[in-house]
Design a protein around this motif. Structure first.
Motif, PDB file in Angstrom:
ATOM      1  N   GLY A  15       0.115   7.257 -12.536  1.00  0.00           N
ATOM      2  CA  GLY A  15      -1.179   7.831 -12.206  1.00  0.00           C
ATOM      3  C   GLY A  15      -2.119   7.850 -13.394  1.00  0.00           C
ATOM      4  O   GLY A  15      -3.332   7.823 -13.237  1.00  0.00           O
ATOM      5  N   LYS A  54      -0.598   8.581  -7.096  1.00  0.00           N
ATOM      6  CA  LYS A  54      -0.313   9.479  -8.219  1.00  0.00           C
ATOM      7  C   LYS A  54      -1.577   9.799  -9.011  1.00  0.00           C
ATOM      8  O   LYS A  54      -1.736  10.909  -9.525  1.00  0.00           O
ATOM      9  CB  LYS A  54       0.778   8.886  -9.113  1.00  0.00           C
ATOM     10  CG  LYS A  54       2.138   8.783  -8.412  1.00  0.00           C
ATOM     11  CD  LYS A  54       2.640  10.119  -7.896  1.00  0.00           C
ATOM     12  CE  LYS A  54       4.053  10.037  -7.352  1.00  0.00           C
ATOM     13  NZ  LYS A  54       4.608  11.349  -7.028  1.00  0.00           N
ATOM     14  N   GLY A  55      -2.518   8.846  -9.100  1.00  0.00           N
ATOM     15  CA  GLY A  55      -3.814   9.138  -9.705  1.00  0.00           C
ATOM     16  C   GLY A  55      -4.571  10.174  -8.891  1.00  0.00           C
ATOM     17  O   GLY A  55      -5.234  11.067  -9.439  1.00  0.00           O
TER      18      GLY A  55
END
Length: 171
Positions: free
Chosen positions: A116, A129-130
């Protein structure tokens, strides 16, 4: 004290649940798989984090650990939307934008990933995830000053979910 932890049947989620149990907490475990923990203070719910309508009512966790995740199919739906579903259902009372922190909530921990931060690995996984990083900031702002929200973003962890990446020299 009570903790709600997602993805408790294996890997990081199971390890988190076991640690909370060792420290005397009551743990609500959510997973699509059957329970892998037997303990007097552990309650397991077979539930899909994508299906908010199926969440059990009446749980009042002090801490939420959003760990449930996949790598491959449904990354956005499970990793990101599942995190949002759990947090909005159990850390807040009411619907956004009028939602207020639930009186019992003290902390939300979102298990992210180094992907992320770096964008490495699979596009949908990195994006999910980001998104967790951004959502963590949103929740932290909305919980303050009553509670906190943080993201823990490990690098490669040898779990069954991550084995295909860890076992591939190119990855």
């Amino acid at each position: 004290m009570k903790a709600l932890i997602t993805g408790t049947s294996a890997g990081i989620g199971r390890a988190c649940a076991e640690l909370f149990l060792q420290r005397g907490w009551h743990v609500y475990g959510f997973d699509i798989a059957s329970a892998s923990i037997a303990h007097a203070e552990y309650e397991h719910f077979v539930v899909d984090v994508r299906d908010r309508a199926a969440f059990p009512a009446g749980l009042e966790p002090d801490v939420i650990v959003n760990n449930a995740g996949v790598q491959g199919a449904d990354d956005i739906a499970v990793n990101l939307q599942g995190t949002i579903n759990i947090t909005e259902a159990y850390a807040f009372v009411g619907d956004f934008p009028a939602a207020k922190p639930a009186p019992w909530i003290r902390s939300v921990v979102n298990i992210g990933s180094a992907s992320g931060q770096t964008g490495s690995e699979f596009p949908e996984y990195a994006a999910s995830k980001g998104g967790i990083l951004s959502y963590t900031k949103n929740v932290a702002n909305r919980l303050a000053p009553q509670g906190i929200c943080n993201s823990v973003d490990p690098g490669g962890v040898l779990t069954e979910l991550n084995r295909p990446v860890m076992d591939d020299a190119a990855m």
